[in-house]
Design an enzyme around this catalytic site. Structure first.
Site, mmCIF file in Angstrom:
data_model
loop_
_atom_site.group_PDB
_atom_site.id
_atom_site.type_symbol
_atom_site.label_atom_id
_atom_site.label_comp_id
_atom_site.label_asym_id
_atom_site.label_seq_id
_atom_site.Cartn_x
_atom_site.Cartn_y
_atom_site.Cartn_z
ATOM 1 N N CYS A 1 0.598 -1.375 0.108
ATOM 2 C CA CYS A 1 -0.047 -0.012 0.299
ATOM 3 C C CYS A 1 0.662 1.447 -0.083
ATOM 4 C CB CYS A 1 -1.181 -0.096 1.547
ATOM 5 S SG CYS A 1 -2.577 0.799 1.057
ATOM 6 N N GLU B 1 -0.538 -8.602 5.292
ATOM 7 C CA GLU B 1 -0.258 -8.759 6.421
ATOM 8 C C GLU B 1 -1.932 -8.872 7.479
ATOM 9 O OE1 GLU B 1 -0.680 -5.900 4.416
ATOM 10 O OE2 GLU B 1 -0.682 -4.252 6.130
ATOM 11 N N HIS C 1 -3.431 -5.485 0.594
ATOM 12 C CA HIS C 1 -3.170 -5.677 2.307
ATOM 13 C C HIS C 1 -2.524 -7.315 2.748
ATOM 14 C CE1 HIS C 1 -2.302 -1.312 3.782
ATOM 15 N NE2 HIS C 1 -3.331 -1.509 3.025
#
Lengths: 84, 218
Positions: free
Chosen positions: B87, B197, B195
């Site tokens: 990002c 994560e 994302h």
């Protein structure tokens, strides 16, 4: 010494903000606007020792992203008080 | 496996990234402040997390990409250390010039926060070896400036060298050729808008981000 730097999107790069402004103008019943492109104006106050080449370096290294943006540098003529 | 998370003022996915790295590798990553000028020695992986570094002033990632620590990150990339930018991290990598192109305002000007369906276009990278080609994955996106732009020549080069790693299955932000993530030519620097994560724990809605960390750290 006053310096103005105009940062604009390159031709062919989509400008969603310009488009939104265009639509807003139309919704306010302003007709005859063919296109809108939004950019940035950055004003610097620099010592007289700073050269145009120095300012170009500032633009290339930080102030503009030359992948998507062009810049124009306008240096104020202190004696005349005009921009040139 | 020694990893690091670079933290800028305005980073907000740095701790999510740390949790993902620790969950998969068992080791806590080093949290490195952007103002430091040296990285811990012996790093295998450097991550640049999501967020709004410096409030997105000037351009997303512009100020962060000129931080003190960045010279060390570039030097590590040149030595072959793996770099993952997610990002805002992807935006920073393009601003540094470690990856080509730029991330512009989403074409519909809206901030997009939702799960995105992705294709893993290249499973032969050190970041994606645990994914299966042609199996769609679902990973959250949360961005305002995710519209990947590069000139036609650059896009053709990226495609011909298999550097497009992730693609949106549907156009969500106007990205050229639906590009969601790219890798550098050497294969050690990956930038992506989605994302991974945020997709490592089923209780949070999915685990399609896990294979990325398992590929890197496994």
């Amino acid at each position: 010494m006053k310096v103005r730097i105009f940062v604009t999107l390159k031709d062919g790069v989509l400008d969603p903000q310009g488009k939104a402004i265009h639509h807003a103008l139309e919704s306010l019943d302003f007709s005859g606007v063919n296109d809108v492109r939004a950019g940035k104006l950055i004003e610097l106050d620099v010592d007289a020792s700073v050269s145009r080449a120095d300012i170009e370096k500032m633009c290339d290294k930080l102030l503009a992203n030359t992948v998507i943006e062009n810049y124009e540098i306008e240096i104020a003529d202190a004696a005349q008080g005009t921009m040139g | 496996m020694q990893s690091a998370v670079i933290v800028f003022p305005g980073s907000n996915c740095d701790r999510d990234m740390a949790v993902a790295l620790e969950t998969v590798s068992g080791n806590k990553p080093h949290m490195v402040w952007h103002g430091d000028s040296e990285l811990p020695s012996g790093l295998d992986l450097i991550t640049i997390p999501g967020g709004f570094s410096y409030g997105d002033y000037l351009r997303s990632g512009a100020m962060a990409s000129r931080s003190n620590i960045i010279n060390s990150v570039v030097e590590a990339a040149q030595r072959g250390v793996k770099i993952l930018g997610v990002c805002n991290g992807f935006q920073i990598l393009t601003e540094i010039g470690l990856l080509p192109g730029a991330l512009m305002r989403n074409s519909n000007i809206n901030f997009i926060c939702r799960d995105a369906e992705l294709d893993v276009s290249n499973c032969n990278t050190i970041f994606t070896s645990r994914y299966t080609q042609n199996t769609p994955i679902s990973v959250p996106v949360a961005h305002h400036d995710g519209n990947f732009f590069a000139d036609a020549n650059t896009l053709d080069e990226l495609e011909s060298r298999n550097q497009v790693v992730f693609r949106y299955r549907n156009d969500i932000n106007g990205s050229s050729r639906n590009i969601a993530g790219i890798i550098n030519e050497a294969g050690n620097v990956l930038g992506m808008m989605p994302h991974p994560e945020r997709a490592i724990d089923g209780k949070h809605g999915g685990t399609d981000g896990l294979p990325l960390f398992e590929s890197l750290l496994g």
